[in-house]
Design an enzyme around this catalytic site. Sequence first.
Site, PDB file in Angstrom:
ATOM      1  N   HIS A 111       0.850  -1.203   0.000  1.00 29.78           N
ATOM      2  CA  HIS A 111       0.000   0.000   0.000  1.00 29.78           C
ATOM      3  C   HIS A 111       0.875   1.238   0.000  1.00 29.78           C
ATOM      4  CE1 HIS A 111       0.756  -1.341   4.096  1.00 29.78           C
ATOM      5  NE2 HIS A 111       0.825  -0.066   4.425  1.00 29.78           N
ATOM      6  N   HIS A 113       0.865   5.270   1.234  1.00 28.76           N
ATOM      7  CA  HIS A 113       0.216   6.245   2.117  1.00 28.76           C
ATOM      8  C   HIS A 113       0.266   7.638   1.483  1.00 28.76           C
ATOM      9  CE1 HIS A 113       0.709   3.825   5.992  1.00 28.76           C
ATOM     10  NE2 HIS A 113       1.629   3.246   5.248  1.00 28.76           N
TER      11      HIS A 113
HETATM   12  P1  5GP Z   1       2.200   0.163   7.132  1.00 30.48           P
HETATM   13  O1  5GP Z   1       2.792   0.261   8.502  1.00 30.48           O
HETATM   14  O2  5GP Z   1       2.076  -1.297   6.765  1.00 30.48           O
HETATM   15  O3  5GP Z   1       2.906   0.974   6.088  1.00 30.48           O
HETATM   16  O4  5GP Z   1       0.763   0.809   7.223  1.00 30.48           O
HETATM   17  C1  5GP Z   1      -0.388   0.083   7.524  1.00 30.48           C
HETATM   18  C2  5GP Z   1      -1.495   1.092   7.704  1.00 30.48           C
HETATM   19  O5  5GP Z   1      -2.728   0.400   7.643  1.00 30.48           O
HETATM   20  C3  5GP Z   1      -1.462   1.827   9.058  1.00 30.48           C
HETATM   21  O6  5GP Z   1      -1.412   3.213   8.819  1.00 30.48           O
HETATM   22  C4  5GP Z   1      -2.761   1.387   9.729  1.00 30.48           C
HETATM   23  O7  5GP Z   1      -3.363   2.418  10.496  1.00 30.48           O
HETATM   24  C5  5GP Z   1      -3.618   0.977   8.559  1.00 30.48           C
HETATM   25  N1  5GP Z   1      -4.601  -0.039   8.881  1.00 30.48           N
HETATM   26  C6  5GP Z   1      -4.399  -1.176   9.616  1.00 30.48           C
HETATM   27  N2  5GP Z   1      -5.531  -1.893   9.689  1.00 30.48           N
HETATM   28  C7  5GP Z   1      -6.474  -1.205   9.005  1.00 30.48           C
HETATM   29  C8  5GP Z   1      -7.857  -1.444   8.748  1.00 30.48           C
HETATM   30  O8  5GP Z   1      -8.449  -2.429   9.157  1.00 30.48           O
HETATM   31  N3  5GP Z   1      -8.500  -0.519   7.991  1.00 30.48           N
HETATM   32  C9  5GP Z   1      -7.873   0.607   7.518  1.00 30.48           C
HETATM   33  N4  5GP Z   1      -8.614   1.473   6.807  1.00 30.48           N
HETATM   34  N5  5GP Z   1      -6.569   0.865   7.761  1.00 30.48           N
HETATM   35  C10 5GP Z   1      -5.884  -0.023   8.483  1.00 30.48           C
END
Ligand code: 5GP
Length: 147
Positions: A111, A113
């Site tokens: 993903h 951001h």
């Molecule tokens: P990463 O640390 O993998 O780059 O970011 C994962 C992101 O996914 C985090 O910002 C977290 O808040 C978001 N996230 C985790 N679980 C969920 C969810 O169930 N729904 C949504 N909309 N975001 C999520």
Amino acid sequence: MQDAVFDDPHGHDPNCIFCNIIAGNAPCRELYRDDTLIAFLDIAPVQPGHTLIVPLRHHVDMFTMSDEEMAAVARFARYMAPVVKLVTDADGLGVHQLNGAAAGQTVFHYHMHLIPAFEGKPPKIHGREPAPAEELDAMVEALRRGM
Ligand code: 5GP
Ligand code: ZN
């Protein structure tokens, strides 16, 4: 009936929260969806308007993404970033993408951001708490109007 996403050679991971969102088994505040990607609000935003752009196929990280998927994510980011910046009245906008726990990745489905940034507030990549439902509801509406 088999969903096209489930036929994908990379597979749908039933334990993956983003695969479950994509399959409609878990809720999200969706902004956009096409044949390649979905965009929705981060549940624990660093700042209101924190948006995630996610390929429909389950890629753990960037290393298995096709050129086409990468291009689609980049194209949509180019469209969505100014909308997020304008609607949130941000001073800047962080575009972040983490690969591997060592890089801080916490959800292992690729993903990107989009995070509004403000003068005087140190930039961050992760929020702590889920935002109140009303705040997320209002933001998804505001962003949809801006699209
Ligand atoms: P990463 O640390 O993998 O780059 O970011 C994962 C992101 O996914 C985090 O910002 C977290 O808040 C978001 N996230 C985790 N679980 C969920 C969810 O169930 N729904 C949504 N909309 N975001 C999520
Ligand atoms: Zn997944």
